[in-house]
Design a protein around this motif. Sequence first.
Motif, mmCIF file in Angstrom:
data_model
loop_
_atom_site.group_PDB
_atom_site.id
_atom_site.type_symbol
_atom_site.label_atom_id
_atom_site.label_comp_id
_atom_site.label_asym_id
_atom_site.label_seq_id
_atom_site.Cartn_x
_atom_site.Cartn_y
_atom_site.Cartn_z
ATOM 1 N N ARG A 84 23.100 4.340 0.688
ATOM 2 C CA ARG A 84 23.623 3.146 1.573
ATOM 3 C C ARG A 84 24.574 2.539 1.068
ATOM 4 N NH1 ARG A 84 17.840 0.408 2.464
ATOM 5 N NH2 ARG A 84 17.175 2.365 1.746
ATOM 6 N N GLY A 85 25.547 2.081 1.688
ATOM 7 C CA GLY A 85 26.715 1.319 1.311
ATOM 8 C C GLY A 85 26.493 -0.258 1.203
ATOM 9 N N ALA A 86 27.688 -1.030 1.155
ATOM 10 C CA ALA A 86 27.458 -2.548 1.172
ATOM 11 C C ALA A 86 29.047 -2.680 1.311
ATOM 12 C CB ALA A 86 26.817 -2.909 0.192
ATOM 13 N N ALA A 87 29.282 -3.995 1.973
ATOM 14 C CA ALA A 87 30.659 -4.573 1.634
ATOM 15 C C ALA A 87 30.397 -5.873 0.998
ATOM 16 C CB ALA A 87 31.294 -4.809 3.185
ATOM 17 N N ILE A 88 30.760 -5.617 -0.268
ATOM 18 C CA ILE A 88 30.621 -6.660 -1.272
ATOM 19 C C ILE A 88 31.669 -7.530 -1.351
ATOM 20 C CG2 ILE A 88 30.207 -7.512 -3.650
ATOM 21 C CD1 ILE A 88 28.707 -4.561 -3.866
ATOM 22 N N ARG A 89 31.857 -8.863 -1.609
ATOM 23 C CA ARG A 89 32.791 -9.806 -1.549
ATOM 24 C C ARG A 89 32.586 -10.768 -2.731
ATOM 25 N NH1 ARG A 89 34.302 -15.224 0.290
ATOM 26 N NH2 ARG A 89 36.294 -15.518 1.011
ATOM 27 N N LEU A 90 33.362 -10.837 -3.693
ATOM 28 C CA LEU A 90 33.258 -11.668 -5.082
ATOM 29 C C LEU A 90 34.306 -13.139 -4.804
ATOM 30 C CD1 LEU A 90 32.394 -12.342 -7.988
ATOM 31 C CD2 LEU A 90 34.003 -10.571 -8.633
ATOM 32 N N ASP A 91 33.584 -14.157 -4.691
ATOM 33 C CA ASP A 91 34.592 -15.402 -4.963
ATOM 34 C C ASP A 91 34.481 -15.668 -6.476
ATOM 35 O OD1 ASP A 91 35.808 -17.592 -4.775
ATOM 36 O OD2 ASP A 91 34.397 -18.495 -3.219
#
Length: 279
Positions: A84-91
């Motif tokens: 499985r994938g994931a769209a990760i966003r790091l602030d």
Amino acid sequence: MPLAETGFAKINLALHVRRRRPDGYHDLETLFAFCADGDELTAGPADALTLAIVGPFGEGLSAGEDNLVLRAARALQAAAGIARGAAIRLDKRLPVASGIGGGSADAAAAMRLLVRLWAIDVPDATLHAIAADLGADVPACLVSKSLRGEGKGDALDLLDDAGLAGVPVLLVNPRVAVPTGPIFQRWDGIDRGALADGDPLAAALAGRNDLEPPARALQPVIAEVVAALAAMRGVRLARMSGSGATCFALFDTAADRDEAARIVQDRFPRWWSLATLLR
């Protein structure tokens, strides 16, 4: 809706370097504490694993496969046997190469986040092994509670944090990056003794950070930061964290901390600071 997780800022209340190891690491004794604030990660379902980096300290950071967040995600995929994938966003809200967790905290937060997003059941021992493979501080950041660390920092014991939880803390970084490797290389090799057992705050007050002298030699402004913090009203402990250059002060009250934060912002406007609490 994307799930969210915090990469909690790590501080070393004390850090004793005991010896160099044959594997290139050093034997340490340290007291980890974690702040209530840090970098923020979000993730949502996706076909592939992707990473986007934003925030005040995100510029210039690689979002490629060498990033610890994606390395942690790939290792977790492999351990769980999923694709499985994931769209990760790091602030990225914390300074880079600053002694307060940084990439280690972000990798650990990504692991906690993806375990929830993918609804996978991975044994704690497996998670710890993945974290240890990513870096010496990642296992502590995975737990993100008050810990005593030994070995290279990944042999961990939970501490009774009754005297630490909720303590007001001010983090200050003079906006200089201090790479970990050169600081350890500059350590003078002298074993100055063990870190005390018992109450963690008392042990911290009686302890030291053996990496502070070489960090000060490389970046003399660190001494200025520690001196400025130590002179504030209500300070219980002022010290550099990790290999620097971020320094911290623990305060008696939130009012004392907030007054110190205002003074730092007024006198040293170019320095980064964060008023927070210990978890």
